[in-house]
Design an enzyme around this catalytic site. Structure first.
Site, PDB file in Angstrom:
ATOM      1  CB  SER A 189      -0.919   0.018   1.218  1.00  0.00           C
ATOM      2  OG  SER A 189      -0.164   0.088   2.418  1.00  0.00           O
ATOM      3  CG  HIS A 217      -3.844  -1.922   1.019  1.00  0.00           C
ATOM      4  ND1 HIS A 217      -4.307  -0.676   1.381  1.00  0.00           N
ATOM      5  CD2 HIS A 217      -3.045  -2.333   2.032  1.00  0.00           C
ATOM      6  CE1 HIS A 217      -3.801  -0.346   2.557  1.00  0.00           C
ATOM      7  NE2 HIS A 217      -3.028  -1.328   2.966  1.00  0.00           N
ATOM      8  CE  LYS A 248      -6.097  -0.730   4.617  1.00  0.00           C
ATOM      9  NZ  LYS A 248      -6.337  -1.230   5.974  1.00  0.00           N
TER      10      LYS A 248
END
Length: 404
Positions: A189, A217, A248
């Site tokens: 990330s 991610h 996320k």
């Protein structure tokens, strides 16, 4: 002993190095993301634009998600009632686990309170249960993975980032009959690069190793149904364990693993980080369930996000800003100095109403400090133009190099 002086000295060192972390006081505007209100450094709320959220697709603001959470709150109340073993196991938890297992093509899934806990609890438990286990860990793995491996108390061998030759050297040196586990991420990330998953699986097959892939991610972001890079590349079935987050792209909170029924049951039965932790509140699980189901059938958010990331990279490059190479949705802008990184972040917030946090050591190596932008489907081209103009002005003001 002056305990307070020891603590104050530790904080003073962070200030001196320019990497003391400041948590900005903001509130997001429901239904109007990435617009938010900032309460820091002035009287009352001031409008800002958020550029660094990990709610990559804005699903934390999606009407279906909010409706599911409101309905659940009215139906069952707020808290979960305890650990999964004592009062905290609900039908929502079971539904979401089934949905996540199906998403990744696995027999079962297990929910945790965060992605950090799912990594730490699973890796530490596996390392303790597998006799003589050796964990092969990518050098850029997340702190939660490192903590889990360390807490396992087993042997660890670190391979250079995404370096297949180095990984194979280490695997070949290990005893043939030793238990082996390769732990790595799909999307890293801070740099925005991707692991060679298929090739790592080839090495795992060759040396009889288990594989542990952190997709935090990437879940929701890649693949036809949001199953991550492993779905996009058609290799999910080759991985022993896929770990993900609900905090996320799915926009809520929590973490999980997906694996075989037996392996999932082992973690459920042995991991202290699962057994002794209050379960996620049903309202959170219901929101995550709505988000996962939506992104399984809708690609509009993913496509919008990818287009936004590509547009911002192009605009930054056109302005001569030092945007770092990235093949994913992460847009890192190299600064290379912790004090300047913090200063640029402060100027953006105070003068331009732009919120992006500085990324300094130990999150990234010293000398690679950066601003990390995460443009989403709701960031407009006009917002990007304003951002790039602001960055170019600040770079010029601070006499930092801009490419010709």
């Amino acid at each position: 002993m002056d305990y307070n002086r020891i603590f104050q000295d530790a904080i003073d060192r962070l200030h001196a190095e320019g990497r003391y972390r400041v948590f900005i006081d903001i509130l997001r505007n429901r239904g109007n993301y990435p617009n938010a209100r900032c309460f820091a450094g002035h009287n009352g709320a001031r409008p800002i634009t958020v550029w660094c959220s990990n709610d990559y697709l804005g699903m934390g603001q999606h009407p279906d998600v909010i409706a599911a959470m409101e309905e659940t709150l009215r139906d069952v109340g707020a808290g979960s009632g305890g650990t999964r073993n004592i009062g905290g196991n609900t039908h929502y938890h079971l539904e979401l686990e089934n949905e996540l297992a199906e998403l990744h093509g696995k027999e079962a899934a297990l929910l945790f309170t965060s992605g950090y806990i799912s990594n730490e609890a699973t890796l530490s438990t596996l390392g303790k249960l597998l006799p003589g286990c050796i964990v092969f860990s990518d050098e850029l793995n997340h702190a939660s993975m490192i903590a889990g491996i360390r807490n396992a108390g087993c042997e660890k061998r670190v391979f250079r980032h995404n370096d297949l030759e180095h990984l194979e050297e280490l695997l070949a040196e290990a005893p043939r009959d030793a238990a082996k586990l390769i732990a790595f991420e799909s999307v890293y990330s801070m740099d925005g690069d991707i692991a060679p998953i298929a090739e790592i699986c080839d090495l795992a097959d060759k040396y009889n190793a288990l594989t542990y892939l952190d997709e935090v991610h990437a879940v929701g972001m890649y693949g036809d149904h949001g199953g991550g890079i492993s779905e996009r590349d058609g290799v999910a079935h080759r991985l022993t364990i896929i770990e993900g987050t609900l905090a996320k792209a799915f926009g809520i909170m929590g973490g999980y693993i997906a694996a075989s029924k037996t392996l999932t049951d082992v973690i459920r039965s042995y991991a202290p980080g699962f057994i002794f932790t209050t379960s996620l509140a049903p309202v959170l699980v219901a929101g995550a369930l709505a988000s996962v189901r939506h992104l399984k059938s809708s690609s509009a958010e993913r496509e919008g996000q990818q287009a936004a990331a590509e547009m911002l990279k192009t605009k930054m490059q056109g302005a001569g800003l030092p945007v770092m190479p990235s093949t994913t949705h992460i847009v890192p802008l190299l600064v290379g100095d912790p004090a300047k990184c913090k200063k640029i972040s402060d100027i953006l917030l105070i003068e331009y109403g732009v919120y992006v946090q500085p990324i300094n050591y130990p999150t990234v190596p010293r000398g690679t400090e950066r601003l990390r932008f995460t443009p989403g489907p709701n960031h407009s081209e006009a917002m990007m133009d304003d951002l790039v103009r602001a960055l170019a002005e600040i770079w010029d003001r601070l006499e930092m190099r801009i490419a010709a």
